[in-house]
Design an enzyme around this catalytic site. Sequence first.
Site, PDB file in Angstrom:
ATOM      1  N   HIS A 137       0.945  -1.332   0.079  1.00 45.99           N
ATOM      2  CA  HIS A 137      -0.039   0.055   0.044  1.00 45.99           C
ATOM      3  C   HIS A 137       0.824   1.300   0.021  1.00 45.99           C
ATOM      4  CE1 HIS A 137      -3.219  -2.784   1.251  1.00 45.99           C
ATOM      5  NE2 HIS A 137      -2.319  -3.305   1.991  1.00 45.99           N
ATOM      6  N   SER A 182      14.577  21.316 -16.796  1.00 48.29           N
ATOM      7  CA  SER A 182      13.409  22.215 -16.957  1.00 48.29           C
ATOM      8  C   SER A 182      13.543  23.357 -17.554  1.00 48.29           C
ATOM      9  CB  SER A 182      12.511  22.401 -15.795  1.00 48.29           C
ATOM     10  OG  SER A 182      11.603  23.383 -15.805  1.00 48.29           O
ATOM     11  N   LYS A 215      15.598  21.670 -11.595  1.00 44.15           N
ATOM     12  CA  LYS A 215      14.803  20.292 -11.639  1.00 44.15           C
ATOM     13  C   LYS A 215      15.928  19.404 -12.550  1.00 44.15           C
ATOM     14  CE  LYS A 215      10.738  19.627 -12.532  1.00 44.15           C
ATOM     15  NZ  LYS A 215       9.556  18.843 -11.764  1.00 44.15           N
ATOM     16  N   GLU A 264       9.849   8.062 -17.155  1.00 45.74           N
ATOM     17  CA  GLU A 264       8.621   8.719 -17.614  1.00 45.74           C
ATOM     18  C   GLU A 264       8.192   8.190 -18.956  1.00 45.74           C
ATOM     19  OE1 GLU A 264       7.844  12.575 -15.576  1.00 45.74           O
ATOM     20  OE2 GLU A 264       9.991  12.505 -15.753  1.00 45.74           O
TER      21      GLU A 264
END
Length: 462
Positions: free
Chosen positions: A161, A282, A288, A295
């Site tokens: 979980h 970024s 970043k 991804e």
Amino acid sequence: MTDRQQHQLWGGRFSESTDAFVQAFTASEAFDRRLYEHDIRGSIAHATMLAENGVLTRDERDTIVQGLNEIRAEIEAGEFQWSVELEDVHMNIEARLTAKIGDVGKKLHTGRSRNDQVATDLRLWLRERMDETDGELTRLMRALLDQAETEADTIMPGFTHLQSAQPVTFGHHLLAWFEMLRRDRQRLLECRARVNQLPLGAAALAGTTYPVDRQRTAELLGFDGVCENSLDAVSDRDFAIEFCSLAALCMTHLSRISEELVLWTSAQFQFIDLPDRFCTGSSIMPQKKNPDVPELVRGKTGRVNGALINLLTLMKGQPLAYNKDNQEDKEPLFDSVDTLRNCLRAFADMMPALEPKRANLRAAAGRGFATATDLADYLVRKGVAFRDAHEIVGQAVGRALEDNRDLEELSLAELQQFSEVIEADVHEILTLEGSVSARNHIGGTAPEQVRAAVERGRQWLA
Ligand code: ARG
């Protein structure tokens, strides 16, 4: 007859030429040219078999083979004139052959149809791509085994979980990924055996009246056997669907791995570092470093799932035998083959470069009462029933939570308030090392088991 009619190899029975839009609409050469090499190989094997069985002369066969080899060279040099009027890769090559070698070129199609030809080309093409896919997949699997061996003792939190559950070793986590991919590889190899059956000889749908030797053609092309039924051979694309299905499952696994990598590189987890070459920045936020490769792999799962649904829907409802619907099999199949192979390649390159941050992994494993189950097991070994032990440990956790401590930070005296069977040896039970090495059986997280599993994994891949 118009020029266009003459151009079309099947123009004989037509009294007007195809509408220009319909011609473009029904053509596939723009995408099926990708099959040129396999089409040529299939034709050479077919002509060779025909010559061996007296349907073509030796000379005719040799002239055809030489012409086809020259066409291959023209295509590879970018000199081949592809024509939409010739509809597909098969007729483009055949028309060029006849233009080059004259009437003998027209004999190549004896005992064959585009229906068994395209099914053969596609199977040959897919078989080759599957072998490349297997190469990338095993490269990734080997990288996982190497990392797992290096990280056999590295401790991290195991989750259920997404909540800290029990400590595990990082090597053990990597081996879970290995097992997913092992099953993907098994599926790939099983599918390859079904792909590797020869349709040629089925001709349009019913077989052919010429004395063909299908086993011989199969042997020349490296097929394991021949498709048993001509109607089935030209019509079913289940082999392509099966590939897309295993590709979708494999992408699902890569996507799950991606999700973990994305979480783990975040500032909130800081479990691993991905080298800069697998990330991008970024354009607006200077701090970043984005995990683009995982991804993108996660995102590309969508198109591979889409290809599977595409092909399933394409096949559903088709009566026997060949239907033009099947021309639509190529683009989704090509796309899933390319996507899976590229994703595996990126992962195989990236995996050895993954840098676990061992101190952070260990610190995270120490938070969240990950050894609570070990304390319960300890009580059970001292004669307490498991349900009672569960209750006792729950109380101890509650006590520790009150002032933000961990279980191992409770003193012996404090622990003894919950159960008198607790003794000084409890503290080694509560250590992370004690917890992982106690799970020492096949499939367990103990470092010793991780090392043994790595060994078995290497043997399986060898
Ligand atoms: N371009 C077709 C395909 O991809 C080749 C087979 C066409 N056969 C036919 N009878 N129209 O399926």
